[in-house]
Design a protein around this motif. Structure first.
Motif, PDB file in Angstrom:
ATOM      1  N   MET A   1       0.482  -0.823   7.365  1.00 60.00           N
ATOM      2  CA  MET A   1       1.429  -1.665   6.633  1.00 60.00           C
ATOM      3  C   MET A   1       0.692  -2.554   5.631  1.00 60.00           C
ATOM      4  O   MET A   1      -0.350  -3.124   5.943  1.00 60.00           O
ATOM      5  CB  MET A   1       2.227  -2.542   7.602  1.00 60.00           C
ATOM      6  CG  MET A   1       3.083  -1.767   8.592  1.00 60.00           C
ATOM      7  SD  MET A   1       4.396  -0.822   7.776  1.00 60.00           S
ATOM      8  CE  MET A   1       5.360  -2.151   7.043  1.00 60.00           C
ATOM      9  N   ARG A   2       1.253  -2.677   4.429  1.00 65.84           N
ATOM     10  CA  ARG A   2       0.706  -3.538   3.384  1.00 65.84           C
ATOM     11  C   ARG A   2       1.802  -4.539   2.996  1.00 65.84           C
ATOM     12  O   ARG A   2       2.624  -4.275   2.119  1.00 65.84           O
ATOM     13  CB  ARG A   2       0.279  -2.725   2.163  1.00 65.84           C
ATOM     14  CG  ARG A   2      -0.633  -1.559   2.477  1.00 65.84           C
ATOM     15  CD  ARG A   2      -1.992  -2.012   2.966  1.00 65.84           C
ATOM     16  NE  ARG A   2      -2.865  -0.881   3.241  1.00 65.84           N
ATOM     17  CZ  ARG A   2      -3.628  -0.776   4.314  1.00 65.84           C
ATOM     18  NH1 ARG A   2      -3.612  -1.716   5.246  1.00 65.84           N
ATOM     19  NH2 ARG A   2      -4.415   0.281   4.481  1.00 65.84           N
ATOM     20  N   LEU A   3       1.823  -5.686   3.674  1.00 63.13           N
ATOM     21  CA  LEU A   3       2.919  -6.629   3.511  1.00 63.13           C
ATOM     22  C   LEU A   3       2.560  -7.809   2.619  1.00 63.13           C
ATOM     23  O   LEU A   3       3.425  -8.613   2.287  1.00 63.13           O
ATOM     24  CB  LEU A   3       3.377  -7.131   4.885  1.00 63.13           C
ATOM     25  CG  LEU A   3       3.889  -6.035   5.839  1.00 63.13           C
ATOM     26  CD1 LEU A   3       4.297  -6.644   7.174  1.00 63.13           C
ATOM     27  CD2 LEU A   3       5.045  -5.268   5.224  1.00 63.13           C
ATOM     28  N   SER A   4       1.301  -7.941   2.240  1.00 62.39           N
ATOM     29  CA  SER A   4       0.912  -9.023   1.346  1.00 62.39           C
ATOM     30  C   SER A   4       0.400  -8.442   0.030  1.00 62.39           C
ATOM     31  O   SER A   4      -0.105  -7.313  -0.016  1.00 62.39           O
ATOM     32  CB  SER A   4      -0.182  -9.884   1.992  1.00 62.39           C
ATOM     33  OG  SER A   4      -1.422  -9.189   2.043  1.00 62.39           O
ATOM     34  N   TRP A   5       0.534  -9.233  -1.028  1.00 60.43           N
ATOM     35  CA  TRP A   5       0.065  -8.803  -2.343  1.00 60.43           C
ATOM     36  C   TRP A   5      -1.441  -8.551  -2.328  1.00 60.43           C
ATOM     37  O   TRP A   5      -1.943  -7.626  -2.958  1.00 60.43           O
ATOM     38  CB  TRP A   5       0.419  -9.862  -3.377  1.00 60.43           C
ATOM     39  CG  TRP A   5      -0.035  -9.524  -4.765  1.00 60.43           C
ATOM     40  CD1 TRP A   5      -1.063 -10.076  -5.464  1.00 60.43           C
ATOM     41  CD2 TRP A   5       0.539  -8.535  -5.627  1.00 60.43           C
ATOM     42  NE1 TRP A   5      -1.172  -9.512  -6.706  1.00 60.43           N
ATOM     43  CE2 TRP A   5      -0.205  -8.561  -6.842  1.00 60.43           C
ATOM     44  CE3 TRP A   5       1.600  -7.644  -5.512  1.00 60.43           C
ATOM     45  CZ2 TRP A   5       0.093  -7.729  -7.909  1.00 60.43           C
ATOM     46  CZ3 TRP A   5       1.890  -6.810  -6.581  1.00 60.43           C
ATOM     47  CH2 TRP A   5       1.140  -6.851  -7.762  1.00 60.43           C
TER      48      TRP A   5
ATOM     49  N   TYR B   1      -6.205  -2.391  -0.942  1.00 59.80           N
ATOM     50  CA  TYR B   1      -6.245  -1.044  -0.352  1.00 59.80           C
ATOM     51  C   TYR B   1      -5.564   0.018  -1.217  1.00 59.80           C
ATOM     52  O   TYR B   1      -5.934   1.194  -1.165  1.00 59.80           O
ATOM     53  CB  TYR B   1      -5.593  -1.066   1.028  1.00 59.80           C
ATOM     54  CG  TYR B   1      -6.309  -1.921   2.024  1.00 59.80           C
ATOM     55  CD1 TYR B   1      -7.545  -1.537   2.557  1.00 59.80           C
ATOM     56  CD2 TYR B   1      -5.780  -3.140   2.436  1.00 59.80           C
ATOM     57  CE1 TYR B   1      -8.213  -2.336   3.473  1.00 59.80           C
ATOM     58  CE2 TYR B   1      -6.445  -3.949   3.361  1.00 59.80           C
ATOM     59  CZ  TYR B   1      -7.647  -3.537   3.866  1.00 59.80           C
ATOM     60  OH  TYR B   1      -8.313  -4.321   4.768  1.00 59.80           O
ATOM     61  N   ARG B   2      -4.531  -0.360  -1.966  1.00 61.11           N
ATOM     62  CA  ARG B   2      -3.802   0.582  -2.831  1.00 61.11           C
ATOM     63  C   ARG B   2      -3.294   1.792  -2.063  1.00 61.11           C
ATOM     64  O   ARG B   2      -3.348   2.931  -2.540  1.00 61.11           O
ATOM     65  CB  ARG B   2      -4.703   1.052  -3.992  1.00 61.11           C
ATOM     66  CG  ARG B   2      -5.271  -0.063  -4.843  1.00 61.11           C
ATOM     67  CD  ARG B   2      -4.215  -0.869  -5.540  1.00 61.11           C
ATOM     68  NE  ARG B   2      -3.345  -0.031  -6.370  1.00 61.11           N
ATOM     69  CZ  ARG B   2      -2.245  -0.484  -6.972  1.00 61.11           C
ATOM     70  NH1 ARG B   2      -1.865  -1.713  -6.810  1.00 61.11           N
ATOM     71  NH2 ARG B   2      -1.524   0.338  -7.711  1.00 61.11           N
TER      72      ARG B   2
ATOM     73  N   GLY C   1      -0.827   2.917   1.871  1.00 52.75           N
ATOM     74  CA  GLY C   1      -0.033   2.437   2.993  1.00 52.75           C
ATOM     75  C   GLY C   1       1.448   2.264   2.687  1.00 52.75           C
ATOM     76  O   GLY C   1       1.964   2.686   1.648  1.00 52.75           O
ATOM     77  N   LEU C   2       2.133   1.619   3.637  1.00 51.13           N
ATOM     78  CA  LEU C   2       3.575   1.404   3.554  1.00 51.13           C
ATOM     79  C   LEU C   2       3.850  -0.012   3.069  1.00 51.13           C
ATOM     80  O   LEU C   2       3.261  -0.971   3.559  1.00 51.13           O
ATOM     81  CB  LEU C   2       4.222   1.616   4.922  1.00 51.13           C
ATOM     82  CG  LEU C   2       4.049   3.008   5.521  1.00 51.13           C
ATOM     83  CD1 LEU C   2       4.628   3.059   6.920  1.00 51.13           C
ATOM     84  CD2 LEU C   2       4.716   4.049   4.640  1.00 51.13           C
ATOM     85  N   THR C   3       4.763  -0.145   2.129  1.00 53.80           N
ATOM     86  CA  THR C   3       5.088  -1.433   1.536  1.00 53.80           C
ATOM     87  C   THR C   3       6.562  -1.756   1.715  1.00 53.80           C
ATOM     88  O   THR C   3       7.370  -0.888   2.077  1.00 53.80           O
ATOM     89  CB  THR C   3       4.766  -1.426   0.040  1.00 53.80           C
ATOM     90  OG1 THR C   3       5.655  -0.501  -0.616  1.00 53.80           O
ATOM     91  CG2 THR C   3       3.333  -1.020  -0.229  1.00 53.80           C
ATOM     92  N   LEU C   4       6.925  -2.995   1.423  1.00 55.95           N
ATOM     93  CA  LEU C   4       8.334  -3.384   1.490  1.00 55.95           C
ATOM     94  C   LEU C   4       9.161  -2.590   0.486  1.00 55.95           C
ATOM     95  O   LEU C   4      10.290  -2.185   0.777  1.00 55.95           O
ATOM     96  CB  LEU C   4       8.463  -4.884   1.219  1.00 55.95           C
ATOM     97  CG  LEU C   4       7.934  -5.810   2.327  1.00 55.95           C
ATOM     98  CD1 LEU C   4       7.845  -7.239   1.826  1.00 55.95           C
ATOM     99  CD2 LEU C   4       8.810  -5.712   3.567  1.00 55.95           C
ATOM    100  N   ASP C   5       8.607  -2.367  -0.709  1.00 51.75           N
ATOM    101  CA  ASP C   5       9.355  -1.631  -1.732  1.00 51.75           C
ATOM    102  C   ASP C   5       9.637  -0.200  -1.305  1.00 51.75           C
ATOM    103  O   ASP C   5      10.642   0.391  -1.711  1.00 51.75           O
ATOM    104  CB  ASP C   5       8.589  -1.633  -3.054  1.00 51.75           C
ATOM    105  CG  ASP C   5       8.716  -2.955  -3.788  1.00 51.75           C
ATOM    106  OD1 ASP C   5       9.684  -3.697  -3.515  1.00 51.75           O
ATOM    107  OD2 ASP C   5       7.847  -3.254  -4.618  1.00 51.75           O
ATOM    108  N   ALA C   6       8.729   0.387  -0.529  1.00 50.14           N
ATOM    109  CA  ALA C   6       8.909   1.779  -0.107  1.00 50.14           C
ATOM    110  C   ALA C   6       9.636   1.899   1.225  1.00 50.14           C
ATOM    111  O   ALA C   6       9.755   2.993   1.767  1.00 50.14           O
ATOM    112  CB  ALA C   6       7.545   2.466  -0.005  1.00 50.14           C
ATOM    113  N   SER C   7      10.156   0.775   1.746  1.00 50.88           N
ATOM    114  CA  SER C   7      10.788   0.793   3.065  1.00 50.88           C
ATOM    115  C   SER C   7      12.208   1.341   3.046  1.00 50.88           C
ATOM    116  O   SER C   7      12.756   1.680   4.098  1.00 50.88           O
ATOM    117  CB  SER C   7      10.821  -0.630   3.644  1.00 50.88           C
ATOM    118  OG  SER C   7      11.702  -1.464   2.888  1.00 50.88           O
TER     119      SER C   7
ATOM    120  N   ALA D   1      12.100 -10.898   1.908  1.00 48.39           N
ATOM    121  CA  ALA D   1      10.932 -10.631   2.752  1.00 48.39           C
ATOM    122  C   ALA D   1       9.632 -10.943   2.022  1.00 48.39           C
ATOM    123  O   ALA D   1       8.662 -11.413   2.625  1.00 48.39           O
ATOM    124  CB  ALA D   1      10.948  -9.175   3.210  1.00 48.39           C
ATOM    125  N   LYS D   2       9.607 -10.711   0.714  1.00 49.45           N
ATOM    126  CA  LYS D   2       8.386 -10.979  -0.068  1.00 49.45           C
ATOM    127  C   LYS D   2       8.094 -12.468  -0.187  1.00 49.45           C
ATOM    128  O   LYS D   2       6.945 -12.865  -0.392  1.00 49.45           O
ATOM    129  CB  LYS D   2       8.516 -10.356  -1.462  1.00 49.45           C
ATOM    130  CG  LYS D   2       8.474  -8.840  -1.473  1.00 49.45           C
ATOM    131  CD  LYS D   2       8.680  -8.298  -2.875  1.00 49.45           C
ATOM    132  CE  LYS D   2       8.725  -6.776  -2.889  1.00 49.45           C
ATOM    133  NZ  LYS D   2       8.954  -6.228  -4.251  1.00 49.45           N
TER     134      LYS D   2
END
Length: 301
Positions: free
Chosen positions: A143-147, A153-154, A156-162, A172-173
C-alpha cells in the motif's frame, strides 16, 4: 527478487505472472515497431532470474489494437454494472487469445450460483489473509497511502486506484495514513460488498504445473492479452488472487489445504491447477492509473 512480497507470494508465482505481463507488452511493442521476434523462456538452466531471451529481427510493423491500449489498461477495483451480462461470444473471444499457450486454460464461472460460491470463497480467503499477521503485514507493504511513499517507490496500490468514489478518496488523502488493521478491514469490506458482489463473471487461469516458471510466465502473457483486449471492448477486469495466495501460504505452513482443495474443486480437472483468479464485467466508474517506475529504473544496459 528484492521486490518480492514475502508471505503473499512465497514461491514468486505472482512475480513471474507479472513478468509475463511485461514480456507480453514488450513483444506487442516489437510487433508494432516492425520487429520479428523469437522468444525463449527460461533460457539458462539453473538461473531463475533470467526469465526470457528475445531475438529481434527486422520485419514489417503490425497494426495492433492491443499495443495501442497498453497506456489505457488499468485494473478496475470499482463497482461493475450488475444489470449487464456478458455474451458467450465475449468469453469465447477471451479464450481464443490463449490459443498459442496450450499449457494455460481459462475456467469461467458465470451463473448466479457459481458466482456466489466463488465469491464466498474469495471473501473467506481474504479473511484468512488478514487473520494471518505475517501475511497481512507483507500484503500491507504494497500500500502507498502517503505522497512521500508514492514518490519514493512509484509502485503499489494507491487511493486513486482503489475504485472508491472521488469524494471518499479526497477525504482519505487529507487524513493521516490509516493503520494496517484499518486497511485490512477496508479491503475485506470492499471485497465483500464490491469485488465479489458486482461481477458478471469470475475466471480462473490454470496451468498444468503450477510450479513451472515457464507456465507462470505464459499465464501472465495471456492475462495481459486478455486485459488489453477487454480494454478495447470497454470491459473492466481485476485480479482477485486471494485464494491462490492463501493456498501457497498453506503449503508453506504445512496446514490443512483448505483453499488448495477449494481451487481444485472449482477447476474440476486434476490435469489443471488454478494459478490466478479474476473478475470481469462492465465498469460504472473510470479506473485511474497506478504509479509506475521510470524506464531508467527498470532497464539495465
Amino acid at each position: 527478487t528484492k521486490r518480492r512480497i514475502g508471505a503473499t507470494d512465497p514461491f514468486l508465482r505472482e512475480m513471474y505472472i507479472g513478468l509475463g505481463c511485461a514480456l507480453e507488452n514488450l513483444l506487442l511493442a516489437a510487433d508494432a515497431q516492425g520487429f520479428d521476434h523469437k522468444l525463449t523462456l527460461m533460457p539458462e538452466e539453473g538461473k531463475p532470474n533470467h526469465v526470457a531471451r528475445i531475438d529481434l529481427l527486422p520485419g514489417k510493423p503490425l497494426n495492433s489494437k492491443l499495443y495501442k491500449v497498453i497506456p489505457l489498461r488499468h485494473t478496475n477495483r470499482g463497482i461493475y454494472d450488475v444489470e449487464r451480462s456478458l455474451e458467450q461470444e465475449t468469453l469465447q473471444a477471451l479464450e481464443k487469445l490463449g490459443n498459442n499457450e496450450p499449457e494455460v486454460k481459462v475456467f469461467w464461472f458465470t451463473t448466479e450460483a457459481q458466482r456466489r460460491q466463488v465469491g464466498n470463497a474469495i471473501v473467506e480467503a481474504t479473511q484468512a489473509i488478514i487473520s494471518d499477521r505475517e501475511q497481512s503485514q507483507d500484503s500491507g507493504k504494497w500500500m502507498r497511502l502517503s505522497w512521500q511513499d508514492l514518490q519514493k517507490y512509484r509502485d503499489g496500490l494507491t487511493l486513486d486506484a482503489s475504485g472508491s468514489p472521488a469524494l471518499i478518496r479526497a477525504i482519505a488523502k487529507m487524513l493521516p495514513p490509516t493503520s494496517l488493521e484499518q486497511n485490512d478491514l477496508f479491503w475485506l469490506d470492499a471485497t465483500r460488498k464490491v469485488h465479489v458482489s458486482t461481477v458478471a463473471a469470475f475466471g480462473i487461469l490454470a496451468v498444468s504445473d503450477g510450479n513451472n516458471k515457464s507456465q507462470q510466465l505464459e499465464c501472465g502473457r495471456l492475462w495481459q492479452r486478455m486485459h488489453l483486449w477487454a480494454t478495447t471492448q470497454g470491459l473492466a477486469m481485476q485480479p482477485l488472487n486471494q485464494m491462490p495466495e492463501r493456498a501457497a501460504r498453506e503449503e508453506v505452513l504445512g496446514i490443512e489445504p483448505k483453499f488448495s482443495n477449494a481451487l481444485a474443486e472449482f477447476v474440476g480437472d486434476p490435469n489443471w491447477q488454478g494459478l490466478m483468479m479474476f473478475r470481469l464485467g462492465y465498469p460504472t466508474v473510470e479506473a485511474l492509473p497506478s504509479p509506475r517506475r521510470g524506464v531508467k529504473d527498470v532497464i539495465r544496459i
